[in-house]
Write an enzyme that holds these catalytic residues in place. Structure first.
Site, PDB file in Angstrom:
ATOM      1  N   HIS B  62       0.830  -1.212   0.000  1.00  0.00           N
ATOM      2  CA  HIS B  62       0.000   0.000   0.000  1.00  0.00           C
ATOM      3  C   HIS B  62       0.861   1.257   0.000  1.00  0.00           C
ATOM      4  O   HIS B  62       0.361   2.341  -0.247  1.00  0.00           O
ATOM      5  CB  HIS B  62      -0.950   0.004   1.204  1.00  0.00           C
ATOM      6  N   PRO B 111      -1.593  -7.563  -0.751  1.00  0.00           N
ATOM      7  CA  PRO B 111      -2.108  -8.522   0.221  1.00  0.00           C
ATOM      8  C   PRO B 111      -1.001  -8.799   1.244  1.00  0.00           C
ATOM      9  O   PRO B 111       0.082  -9.288   0.890  1.00  0.00           O
ATOM     10  CB  PRO B 111      -2.428  -9.745  -0.644  1.00  0.00           C
ATOM     11  N   GLY B 152       1.764  -4.790   9.612  1.00  0.00           N
ATOM     12  CA  GLY B 152       0.732  -5.691   9.091  1.00  0.00           C
ATOM     13  C   GLY B 152       1.328  -6.982   8.578  1.00  0.00           C
ATOM     14  O   GLY B 152       0.853  -8.078   8.901  1.00  0.00           O
ATOM     15  N   ILE B 183       1.997   1.739  13.973  1.00  0.00           N
ATOM     16  CA  ILE B 183       0.661   2.200  13.579  1.00  0.00           C
ATOM     17  C   ILE B 183       0.087   1.243  12.541  1.00  0.00           C
ATOM     18  O   ILE B 183       0.770   0.894  11.572  1.00  0.00           O
ATOM     19  CB  ILE B 183       0.739   3.617  12.942  1.00  0.00           C
ATOM     20  N   ARG B 352      -1.342 -39.756  -8.233  1.00  0.00           N
ATOM     21  CA  ARG B 352      -0.181 -39.202  -7.504  1.00  0.00           C
ATOM     22  C   ARG B 352       1.076 -40.013  -7.827  1.00  0.00           C
ATOM     23  O   ARG B 352       2.187 -39.484  -7.889  1.00  0.00           O
ATOM     24  CB  ARG B 352      -0.434 -39.172  -6.002  1.00  0.00           C
ATOM     25  N   SER B 379       3.468 -38.866   0.956  1.00  0.00           N
ATOM     26  CA  SER B 379       2.078 -38.969   0.492  1.00  0.00           C
ATOM     27  C   SER B 379       1.895 -38.305  -0.870  1.00  0.00           C
ATOM     28  O   SER B 379       1.197 -38.817  -1.724  1.00  0.00           O
ATOM     29  CB  SER B 379       1.137 -38.292   1.497  1.00  0.00           C
ATOM     30  N   GLU B 411       1.794 -24.439   4.173  1.00  0.00           N
ATOM     31  CA  GLU B 411       1.247 -24.420   2.806  1.00  0.00           C
ATOM     32  C   GLU B 411       1.245 -23.017   2.216  1.00  0.00           C
ATOM     33  O   GLU B 411       1.591 -22.820   1.043  1.00  0.00           O
ATOM     34  CB  GLU B 411      -0.178 -24.989   2.797  1.00  0.00           C
ATOM     35  N   HIS B 473     -10.499 -33.570   5.419  1.00  0.00           N
ATOM     36  CA  HIS B 473      -9.430 -33.655   4.431  1.00  0.00           C
ATOM     37  C   HIS B 473      -9.946 -33.843   2.998  1.00  0.00           C
ATOM     38  O   HIS B 473      -9.147 -33.930   2.075  1.00  0.00           O
ATOM     39  CB  HIS B 473      -8.478 -34.808   4.784  1.00  0.00           C
TER      40      HIS B 473
END
Lengths: 674, 674
Positions: B62, B111, B152, B183, B352, B379, B411, B473
């Protein structure tokens, strides 16, 4: 607490957990679970919803077999057969703990970092409700919140956010026990997690204790928990050194993290702990007796509390009535009449401002409504007149009676905390941020819905209408995500009456969270809107017999649709206008109503400043934004994306011509077989 | 660096920034921005993409007016008119920095928490590429990464995750400068952010420095940055005490955070800093000259680097050719031929596992492919044969040459880091987790798409097919969210050929991120699939003339659709089967192809184990799961939700009967006007 020193029965009880655990693939924490449940947790297994019970949260939810074992032993409605049915379809012992499925489960956990953040919410809830209702000599609400968590939870950002806020809020009623086994699925934490966790938590303002003998030293464990319980100045993290799979041949290895123990290993483990290696699911009588006695202690504590509350009723009848109302989840009679009603001639107002007016109107009448913003109070407009901040009194900035929260720039933590606030009971929490940053909290929003928690997400600056902040802040895909989430109301009101309707339905939806998408920019009051109609989720705003086209829209685009309709009418087209502020609520109406709202016979065109994805369920043609937004004054941004009355009217003319030329039937999209 | 001590010109330059800032609503950090850009940052404004430039990230996006001012002064393609057009439509100075829009912007920020996490990725990228290509006497790639961040960013969980990993990875090339003004929008950080930030960063393994005179003390600022730059052992956080709105009448108040200064205030500020209060957008000649000299330094550095690379080419021709190939973003010739091809008689394999085979096949041939998992390596099956871990050599666990990442249970941090890796250039990063937990990274996934970054998200356990882990999940709404996101490929391959196609298109999509949704369970190889057909995003798997119905499906449900079709065929119905592994890729095909793939004349029924939301774009009727999932063996879970061949066939019969009875035209859903 009537239990004193640890005896052989305790050791037997621990070993019972260990052998049951081997049968049900749990992996550790038996000693601390035993000590906590048998010596510290205040609960009545015969009345698992007793309000002043201590709350227990298993943040490392993948270890739920352990929790189910403890619930069974402690006398909750979890049988040995339920343990045998672990992770089987329609069992009450699913693969991760789910509130509402299993007696004694407080919050749904498994997605890492959520449980500990929920625990912060549960602890805040106790501090608040206690501050409101406790009186001298009447410690009506003084429970503690205990959480287990693993290395995984500690790595998650959501847990960092919640832990930082818990430290700021000086939540002395919160005790987190870290299973410090240095093992995650990828192996040793040395591969990715070498930070000094204890120093980190101290930097947040937590007390940190450690126990090196987590595998065996019941006294040391009890000593640490007692110290944490008695520290009312700060939340406490107990770092408990344990060995994963203690007792197994693979103890200390990450091999035991993901997979059940082999049969031989289970046998040697049972032998090691003095159990018959050929028997499964065994609870020795001595252990059963031990837990039966503990259950009696819980029943007695509950009865004493009931007696205390009876006395409280006599002395503070109004407080008692209010306390009872909140616990029963009944909203105050007539609260709805405070919702503002608008006429078309009323001034145009931004829906975030309409929301502020509603909060101002409702806050005095619904004292269980509590909430705040992730550092956007002045933009979200969520702080009602006369609100007090929820703050530790020592800050001089508020008190625990305060109902307004300064969540900081912590969207994910905020929503997970709201889940804990709602799960505590007797509170209706809200969190606020820009709609685009509700996505930061996606993991927690999903759990609000899955857990059936009434959490309100006040989501302002809900589209390109926010203007200059540009595409990084303009949601495009967010509405589709929220509309696709089961058991979640995504409201996008178009004017004052619709905003009141959104609050009306959201507050009455006891088992459903809501996201209220609100505009930054002013919206005119619409001819044809009403709270009653909008409460159906969708309605015909402007009816037209034998319409050539139906325009369907939401939120700030409804008035643009009205503009487009005027242009089209001036060209001789008949235009029906439908407003659809909440898809899921509309879906619950009966078939005939829905088809009458979005009828066949003429094309239906949707108009919304979001991705058109998902609209085909309700409209034949879709006008929206299937790219990212742009920075600029908002009317120019709308124009750039073809979303003004003129450009929309031109597209709709094209649509009408297309369907005329094509011929054939035009069915309502809602007229389907399935 | 040819600049030495600070002179009056420096002070004038700082004041120029301050007065420009007042004109463009920037709020602070002028001195540190001046010192960093003028004395430390190595860049060539005439060649802003020079590979060995220092990277600068404005995590508090910003404050971008400040960055635009610096880019203007430093000689990038940002004019005074561009500054005047700040936040105007179609300007190159949007409300938050956007890569690709403004010359000299490295990553899209705004963001909160993303920029600093991207900076971790940029720093990792330098460490890796440097380790691979640098030779004795050839420090080809040795740039630093500098980031500004505010309170922030420090509160956001994503930043905590990335900072913890940066500490673990000992990224000595990373310097973060914290605008410690206490601030935020809600006011003083005392309301929610009272943690000891410096202690927290030390706990992560960072060096922490502080400068109290952030408003004025150029020498102290320069000293701290120099110390941080020269510390190659650890990342450094510089806590820089500043006053928000320094020079304004409202200095130190959060009133200046959200709103521009009033005209009177701007005037007194300009007077205070020795400028004419009646002039705007002024750059004194002395300051312009100062920056012109700095630009020459940058050009010279770039030229020296070019000469070094010429020498390098002579001595290490193969490395130089490889380096050039990567920088140009060309994939190695013939890499596609390593993608596995399958026949229907080949064994059933989980996608996978198919993905693992592809990584094994491609990793040796595409050395710029780097990535890892958020603690789910075993996994996700993402660690290819012979992979080395990216680790600080001192850990003994790998080296900076390593291409496999242990992201930890982080993540969101992982994906934001991947954005930084991709933004650096010359690398193709991937991150892996369960599909359900891609939602944790929603904030970063959105920025991959908005920033046009080729980041692969390998998302296994992609549905209820994961079975026992249960609804916490099992993704339901996730696909709708990702499909609604602009410029994002969501792939859900059905078999081996489709998995190869997904990788083929994802790797060739230079400006588009992908999510590859992969099954835990085995999937049969389909009759009718091919890499070429699947690369179109959708194709007819099984054609049938005058079909009574078209079944359209994705991923693991395609073979269930085939089962259902067999049952329906046995009952005399003609069934077309369409596979639609990637909506956005399919959407890019020409109209005739699309309508032929999903033709009118008979009802189209979708079959997918997700929310049906969004399917109406492609099908008339939808079979899916509009609730949350369940824990149990996966075939039983499928059965519970009506997703087996028999139950689907029964529903499809109902659909066919409904449309026969209704009569009328059945148009392709793709046959639309807009």
């Amino acid at each position: 607490m009537s239990f004193q020193g640890f005896t052989d029965v305790d050791q037997l009880a621990v070993n019972t957990i260990r052998t049951l655990a081997a049968d049900v693939v749990a992996k550790g924490l038996a000693p601390v679970a035993h000590v906590l449940f048998s010596r510290f947790l205040n609960f009545n297994p015969k009345n698992s919803k007793w309000y002043n019970r201590d709350r227990f949260v298993l943040s490392n939810g993948h270890a739920c077999a352990l929790q189910y074992i403890l619930l069974h032993l402690a006398g909750y409605k979890v049988s040995i057969d339920d343990l045998k049915n672990f992770r089987q379809i329609d069992s009450i012992t699913p693969g991760h703990p789910e509130v509402g499925i299993t007696d004694g489960i407080e919050v749904t956990t498994g997605p890492l970092g959520q449980g500990i953040s929920n625990a912060v919410g549960l602890a805040i809830a106790q501090a608040h409700v206690g501050a409101v209702f406790n009186k001298d000599g009447y410690p009506l609400v003084n429970n503690k919140t205990y959480a287990f968590l693993g290395d995984g939870c500690l790595q998650e950002g959501v847990a960092s956010e919640a832990a930082s806020l818990a430290g700021h809020l000086q939540l002395g009623n919160l005790i987190a026990i870290w299973d410090d086994n240095r093992i995650t699925i990828d192996g040793d934490t040395a591969v990715s997690f070498t930070e000094d966790v204890e120093a980190r938590f101290r930097s947040y303002g937590w007390e940190v204790l450690h126990v090196t003998g987590g595998d065996n030293d019941l006294n040391a464990i009890a000593g640490a928990i007692a110290e944490a319980r008695d520290n009312n100045a700060k939340p406490t993290l107990i770092a408990l050194k344990t060995t994963i799979g203690y007792g197994s041949l693979k103890a200390g290895s990450h091999d035991v993290h993901g997979a059940p123990l082999k049969a031989d290993d289970i046998k040697q483990l049972k032998t090691k702990f003095g159990f018959n290696p050929d028997e499964s699911f065994v609870v020795p009588d001595k252990v059963a007796d031990f837990w039966a006695k503990k259950a009696e202690v819980g029943e007695k504590a509950n009865a004493e509390w009931d007696a205390l509350f009876e006395k409280y009723k006599g002395q503070y009848p109004e407080d008692a009535a209010e306390f009872t109302r909140r616990l029963e989840g009944r909203l105050p009679d007539g609260w709805e009449k405070h919702l503002p009603v608008f006429k078309p001639e009323d001034a145009a107002v931004a829906s975030r401002k309409l929301s502020e007016n509603i909060l101002n109107a409702l806050a005095p009448h619904i004292p269980e409504l509590i909430g705040g913003s992730a550092d956007l109070t002045g933009s979200n407009l969520t702080r009602w007149k006369g609100a007090e901040d929820f703050q530790p009194p020592s800050t001089g900035l508020g008190s625990y009676k305060g109902r307004y929260f300064r969540f900081g720039v912590r969207e994910h933590g905020m929503t997970a905390i709201c889940n804990g606030l709602a799960a505590y009971g007797g509170l209706i929490p809200f969190g606020a941020t820009f709609l685009n940053f509700v996505s930061y909290a996606a993991g927690a929003v999903r759990l609000s819905a899955l857990s059936h928690l009434r959490v309100l997400n006040i989501a302002t600056h809900d589209s390109i209408g926010l203007g200059e902040d540009g595409p990084t802040h303009q949601p495009i895909e967010t509405a589709a995500w929220l509309r696709a989430t089961p058991n979640l109301e995504f409201w996008r009101p178009a004017d004052g009456n619709e905003t009141s309707a959104a609050y009306l339905v959201a507050l009455k939806s006891v088992h459903t969270p809501s996201v209220l998408a609100l505009s930054r920019q002013n919206l005119p009051q619409l001819e044809g809107s009403s709270i009653e109609k909008a409460s159906k989720g969708g309605y015909v705003l402007h009816e037209e017999k034998d319409a050539d086209v139906t325009l369907v829209s939401t939120g700030s685009e409804v008035s643009i649709a009205v503009d487009a309709a005027k242009i089209l009418q001036s060209k001789g087209l008949k235009v029906r206008i439908t407003s659809l502020p909440c898809f899921i609520t509309f879906d619950q109406q009966d078939h005939d109503y829905k088809v009458a709202t979005l009828p066949g016979g003429a094309p239906i065109v949707s108009i919304e400043a979001y991705s058109t994805f998902g609209w085909a369920k309700y409209s034949h043609e879709h006008i929206g934004i299937d790219s990212f937004g742009a920075s600029g004054p908002y009317l120019q941004v709308y124009k750039k994306f073809g979303l003004d009355g003129e450009q929309i009217a031109a597209k709709v003319e094209k649509v009408v011509a297309f369907y005329k030329k094509r011929g054939g039937d035009i069915f309502s999209p809602l007229d389907t077989a399935l």
